[in-house]
Design a protein around this motif. Structure first.
Motif, short mmCIF file in Angstrom:
data_model
loop_
_atom_site.label_atom_id
_atom_site.label_comp_id
_atom_site.label_asym_id
_atom_site.label_seq_id
_atom_site.Cartn_x
_atom_site.Cartn_y
_atom_site.Cartn_z
N PHE A 184 16.86 -10.11 -68.69
CA PHE A 184 17.07 -10.10 -67.25
C PHE A 184 17.58 -8.73 -66.80
CE2 PHE A 184 19.42 -11.42 -63.36
CZ PHE A 184 18.29 -11.81 -62.65
N ASP A 224 14.60 -6.30 -66.79
CA ASP A 224 13.40 -6.66 -66.03
C ASP A 224 13.02 -5.47 -65.13
OD1 ASP A 224 11.85 -9.34 -64.79
OD2 ASP A 224 12.09 -7.68 -63.39
N PRO A 225 11.74 -5.04 -65.20
CA PRO A 225 11.38 -3.81 -64.49
C PRO A 225 11.50 -3.91 -62.97
CG PRO A 225 9.42 -4.88 -65.36
CD PRO A 225 10.59 -5.60 -65.93
N VAL A 226 11.28 -5.08 -62.41
CA VAL A 226 11.26 -5.21 -60.96
C VAL A 226 12.60 -5.70 -60.40
CG1 VAL A 226 10.12 -6.33 -59.02
CG2 VAL A 226 8.78 -5.58 -60.96
N ASN A 227 13.19 -6.68 -61.07
CA ASN A 227 14.42 -7.27 -60.54
C ASN A 227 15.67 -6.93 -61.35
OD1 ASN A 227 13.21 -8.58 -58.38
ND2 ASN A 227 12.58 -10.29 -59.67
N GLY A 228 15.51 -6.28 -62.49
CA GLY A 228 16.66 -6.05 -63.36
C GLY A 228 17.61 -5.00 -62.84
N ILE A 229 18.89 -5.14 -63.23
CA ILE A 229 19.92 -4.24 -62.71
C ILE A 229 19.79 -2.85 -63.33
CG2 ILE A 229 21.66 -4.85 -64.43
CD1 ILE A 229 23.36 -4.90 -61.52
N ASP A 265 17.36 -0.87 -61.41
CA ASP A 265 17.91 -0.68 -60.06
C ASP A 265 18.90 0.49 -60.07
OD1 ASP A 265 18.03 -1.76 -57.34
OD2 ASP A 265 20.15 -2.05 -57.80
N GLU A 312 16.97 3.52 -58.39
CA GLU A 312 17.36 3.51 -56.97
C GLU A 312 18.71 4.21 -56.73
OE1 GLU A 312 15.18 2.04 -54.88
OE2 GLU A 312 13.91 1.26 -56.50
N GLN A 353 10.19 6.53 -61.61
CA GLN A 353 9.53 5.24 -61.46
C GLN A 353 10.17 4.20 -62.34
OE1 GLN A 353 5.40 4.98 -62.18
NE2 GLN A 353 4.83 5.90 -60.24
N ARG A 354 10.02 2.96 -61.90
CA ARG A 354 10.49 1.86 -62.75
C ARG A 354 9.55 1.70 -63.94
NH1 ARG A 354 13.45 -2.23 -59.89
NH2 ARG A 354 14.30 -1.29 -58.02
N ASN A 399 8.96 -0.65 -67.88
CA ASN A 399 9.34 -1.86 -68.60
C ASN A 399 9.87 -1.48 -69.97
OD1 ASN A 399 9.51 -4.39 -69.72
ND2 ASN A 399 7.64 -5.11 -68.75
N GLY A 453 9.24 -4.24 -72.62
CA GLY A 453 7.84 -4.59 -72.82
C GLY A 453 7.02 -3.46 -73.42
N ASN A 454 7.34 -2.22 -73.06
CA ASN A 454 6.56 -1.08 -73.53
C ASN A 454 6.66 -0.96 -75.05
OD1 ASN A 454 5.60 1.48 -74.13
ND2 ASN A 454 6.12 2.20 -72.08
N PRO A 495 4.76 1.73 -56.40
CA PRO A 495 5.87 1.47 -57.33
C PRO A 495 7.17 2.14 -56.87
CG PRO A 495 4.29 2.99 -58.31
CD PRO A 495 3.67 2.46 -57.04
N ASN A 530 8.96 -0.29 -55.19
CA ASN A 530 9.02 -1.55 -55.92
C ASN A 530 8.01 -2.57 -55.38
OD1 ASN A 530 10.03 -2.85 -58.11
ND2 ASN A 530 11.93 -3.54 -57.13
N TYR A 552 3.94 -3.95 -55.74
CA TYR A 552 2.84 -3.92 -56.71
C TYR A 552 1.57 -4.56 -56.14
CZ TYR A 552 6.78 -2.45 -59.30
OH TYR A 552 7.89 -1.75 -59.67
N PRO A 587 5.27 -2.96 -63.96
CA PRO A 587 5.27 -2.20 -65.21
C PRO A 587 5.33 -3.07 -66.47
CG PRO A 587 7.05 -1.51 -63.74
CD PRO A 587 6.39 -2.66 -63.09
N GLY A 588 4.67 -2.58 -67.51
CA GLY A 588 4.76 -3.21 -68.82
C GLY A 588 3.88 -4.43 -68.94
N PRO A 589 3.89 -5.04 -70.13
CA PRO A 589 3.08 -6.24 -70.34
C PRO A 589 3.57 -7.37 -69.46
CG PRO A 589 4.48 -5.82 -72.25
CD PRO A 589 4.65 -4.66 -71.34
N TYR A 619 7.55 -12.28 -58.45
CA TYR A 619 7.55 -11.08 -57.62
C TYR A 619 6.76 -11.31 -56.33
CZ TYR A 619 8.85 -9.05 -62.16
OH TYR A 619 9.44 -8.78 -63.36
N LYS A 655 7.07 -8.88 -53.25
CA LYS A 655 6.94 -7.58 -53.89
C LYS A 655 5.55 -7.35 -54.46
CE LYS A 655 11.80 -7.31 -55.09
NZ LYS A 655 12.79 -7.73 -56.07
N LEU A 683 21.35 -7.00 -56.01
CA LEU A 683 19.94 -6.71 -56.25
C LEU A 683 19.16 -6.84 -54.94
CD1 LEU A 683 19.34 -8.64 -59.55
CD2 LEU A 683 19.86 -6.25 -59.24
N GLN A 742 -1.68 -1.86 -73.05
CA GLN A 742 -0.31 -1.48 -73.39
C GLN A 742 -0.23 -0.44 -74.49
OE1 GLN A 742 1.97 -2.65 -71.30
NE2 GLN A 742 0.26 -3.71 -70.36
#
Lengths: 290, 456
Positions: free
Chosen positions: A128, A131-136, A139, A143, A150-151, A153, A156-157, B185, B188, B190, B247-249, B257, B262, B294, B436
């Motif tokens: 959590f 997380d690339p979009v919602n994770g702290i 952020d 941000e 850029q954000r 992952n 995941g990467n 991006p 934020n 997509y 981003p990512g898998p 999202y 988003k 957040l 990936q």
């Protein structure tokens, strides 16, 4: 014959009878699976029909698969990274915690938290956070601090996943190392440091010539244990990352996902076992000097 | 003396086992039976509903005990294989049809039990296309009994599309244009969600693109024709589209999202309908209430109104995609258990039980029996979805079940090997490698083809 049996012999007999049940259980639960595993590694295992003997074909298939060698490399990096990390962090923290300061008892027990928290819940907290979009983490990094443009992952990467897994393992397991080292540190005779002070030895020299030799065998054992544990590590990595194929996960995919290939899976486990045993024998002789 | 005792002990053990065995055989017509029912419905509220159905069944059939066991869809093949080798197969399982067919071709299923049951209900009661997906190589037999199904498509923000003057995402060009347009991006935001993690979702998304480009895995004679220019084109397109992913898998979980405003488009089944429409369902996907720090958003009540679904994708031809979930009887070798499982399935198809089951996920679980689809009781779902989306739209979706296209059916003929490829997740792994790990499309296709050939 019977009459000549001494009391000592009788005691020994009784001892054998007492350990017999446990021995049988252990043999059937450990030795039996190992032997079956070795046998099935030479077969094409079929779930419904009879198995067919294929000789070394399972082994040949594995050794000729570049994915296998890749996963061996990933496993090596993982094991070396986590072992070094947990040992160094554990050592550092143990040395600090050996000093006296207010609330030391509280801090000492708080440090144990990552080690005692259940893997499952901790892994999901990490997921959590990253997380690339919602994770702290993203952020803050993107941000708030603007460190990255850029954000991305992190978990995941495939390139960064290995490092996240290593950091996770260090964070999770260093308290164990710290605990072991601290216990040994507390047992070092204070008078040695006093004597060193009198002789004019500095902090570094004291560490180098008193602390380290005293810790040698504890560190040696901890490193060995960590290597064994992390070489076979499955759950942390499987839960945390999406596709980081260390040996155990590579084996899982080969053996169980989709069409089951237990013969190949068995052969993989044997290879993994052989690699580990080889290392242990070398290590025990050279480092632990048994 | 000791040896005698040992022999006696072994004799007793052998006899008692033989007796126990005979005991279960005798239970074919009387005596209590316990059966295991594996379901891919793992959510607790759905399991609660199934529990109620099971309780009712048990009251009516006091001799039968049904043990419900939830198994994750991605774990189903693994679990089946391990329990087959351990000799502990369940008497009944509910899983996606490609999986049940794969089990059937591996010889794990009791085809006669499924065929009997379909004939008992009446083969013409089912939608044709749905039955076809379950057919065995030799005609007239079935691997498993179709139970319910969903249709997939691209769900998109119609209001954003309109504002930007973009065409609905139906044709390849329109989809990629929109994905690129909405991909931002830095803010934020997509463009689209397609599966890139190595699991079933990626294959579900990709299949529709491959089909819309006329690319299949096999020709009608069962020859592998995976490595074709059409397939390559579809993969290249898919990889390009995946650049506009978060981003990512990614996998289906990232649909959150979209609910958070988003993302402009995402692939999903009709299961999403209640998540979109109902605030309390969507709340679980939102973070702003729990984590004010957040940049989340609270539930958007207009989301349903602004969301449309494009169920068909077009390039050289139209393609729809969905999955039928089927009930299968694993070959346990125990006639009493299979008979009990058949009885339970017969009960699940009785109108009351069936409608109760389908109402667990209105929109997601659609009937495969024609009569039920027009049953007024079915159209009055407790969550009011039929009302919300309109009966016509729902009827259109349910009819879509009849024209599902998969790699496993070529010109109306089912190719068994396709199911094995599905359950080994070769296509999702290939997509992961391309999107990936940066492997080239050609190299990844060669890899996939080699893996597929290993299975044949």
């Amino acid at each position: 014959m019977k009459k000549t049996r001494s009391l000592e012999q009788k005691e020994a007999m009784l001892g054998w009878w007492l350990v017999l049940p446990a021995t049988i259980i252990i043999l059937s639960l450990i030795l039996y699976p190992i032997i079956t595993n070795i046998i099935s590694s030479f077969f094409k295992v079929s779930l419904m029909d009879r198995d067919t003997f294929v000789g070394l074909e399972n082994y040949r298939n594995i050794v000729s698969d570049p994915e296998f060698w890749r996963s061996v490399m990933i496993t090596l990096v993982y094991v070396v990274g986590t072992t070094l990390g947990t040992t160094l962090v554990g050592l550092g923290v143990a040395i600090v915690m050996n000093k006296t300061f207010p609330l030391r008892g509280l801090v000492r027990s708080l440090i144990l938290l990552p080690y005692v928290a259940p893997v499952f819940s901790v892994v999901y907290a990490w997921k959590f956070i990253f997380d690339p979009v919602n994770g702290i983490f993203m952020d803050v990094m993107v941000e708030r601090l603007g460190l990255f443009e850029q954000r991305f992952n992190l978990i995941g990467n495939p390139e960064t996943a290995l490092w996240v897994a290593i950091v996770f393992s260090i964070w999770k397991n260093f308290p164990f190392t710290y605990l072991m080292i601290l216990a040994r540190l507390q047992a070092i005779d204070k008078s040695m440091y006093e004597a060193a002070d009198v002789d004019g030895a500095g902090r570094w020299q004291q560490f180098r010539f008193i602390t380290m030799p005293e810790l040698y065998f504890v560190l040696g054992s901890i490193v060995l244990l960590r290597v064994i544990w992390n070489f076979n590590k499955f759950e942390d990595i499987f839960l945390l990352t999406d596709n980081l194929k260390v040996l155990s996960i590579y084996t899982y995919f080969k053996a169980f996902v989709g069409v089951v290939d237990l013969g190949q899976g068995s052969a993989l486990v044997i290879l993994q076992f052989a690699l580990l045993i080889g290392f242990i024998l070398f290590y025990v002789k050279k480092v632990l000097k048994w | 003396m000791k040896r005698l005792a040992l022999i006696a002990l072994m004799a007793i053990a052998v006899l008692s086992m033989a007796y126990a065995n005979g005991d279960t055989e005798a239970a074919a017509d009387s005596g209590p039976v316990t059966i295991e029912y594996w379901t891919t419905q793992t959510q607790s509220d759905r399991l609660a509903t199934i529990g109620v159905l099971v309780d009712t069944f048990q009251v009516m059939n006091p001799d039968i005990t049904v043990k419900v066991i939830a198994v994750d869809e991605n774990q189903m093949a693994t679990q089946m294989n391990t329990s087959a080798s351990a000799g502990t197969l369940p008497a009944l399982l509910e899983a996606a049809t490609p999986n049940t067919v794969a089990f059937g071709t591996a010889g794990l299923l009791n085809e006669a039990a499924a065929t009997d049951l379909i004939n008992d209900i009446g083969a013409d009661e089912f939608y044709d296309g749905v039955l076809k997906l379950n057919q065995t190589g030799s005609g007239g037999n079935y691997y498993s009994v179709p139970f319910h199904g969903w249709v997939q498509g691209i769900w998109y923000r119609a209001d954003w599309f309109e504002k930007a003057g973009l065409n609905p995402p139906k044709k390849w060009d329109d989809i990629i244009k929109a994905a690129e347009y909405f991909y931002d991006p830095g803010n934020n935001q997509y463009g689209i969600l397609v599966g890139t993690m190595a699991e079933a979702y990626a294959e579900q998304c990709f299949t529709q693109f491959a089909m819309s480009n006329g690319a299949g895995l096999f020709d009608r004679d069962g020859k592998l024709i995976f490595n074709s220019p059409e397939m390559k084109e579809a993969l290249e397109y898919y990889a390009e589209l995946a650049q506009y992913n978060p981003p990512g898998p990614q996998t289906w979980r990232a649909r959150d999202y979209y609910i958070q405003n988003k993302m402009a488009m995402f692939f999903y089944s009709t299961y999403i309908m209640d998540d979109l429409a109902l605030a309390e369902n969507a709340a679980g996907s939102l973070t702003s209430e729990n984590f004010a720090e957040l940049a989340g958003t609270s539930f958007d009540p207009d989301l349903v109104k602004n969301t449309r679904m494009a169920p068909i994708i077009t390039n050289t031809q139209d393609a729809g995609y969905g999955t039928i979930v089927s009930l299968a009887f694993p070959d346990t070798g125990n006639a009493a258990e299979t008979a009990a499982a058949q009885k339970f399935v017969r009960y699940l198809f009785s109108p009351n039980a069936y409608i109760t089951f389908l109402h667990m996920a209105p929109g997601g679980m659609n009937p495969v029996i024609k009569d039920i689809a027009v049953n007024p009781r079915f159209q009055q779902d407790p969550k009011g979805l039929f009302e919300n989306y309109g009966t016509d739209k729902m009827a259109e979706i349910i009819n879509g079940l009849d024209s599902i296209e998969t790699f496993g059916i070529v010109d109306g003929k089912r190719i068994d090997a396709a199911s094995v490829i599905y359950s080994k997740q070769i296509i999702p792994q290939m997509i992961y490698k391309i999107t990936q790990e940066g492997m080239s499309v050609d190299k990844a296709m060669d890899w996939a083809e080699a893996e597929m050939r290993k299975l044949m």
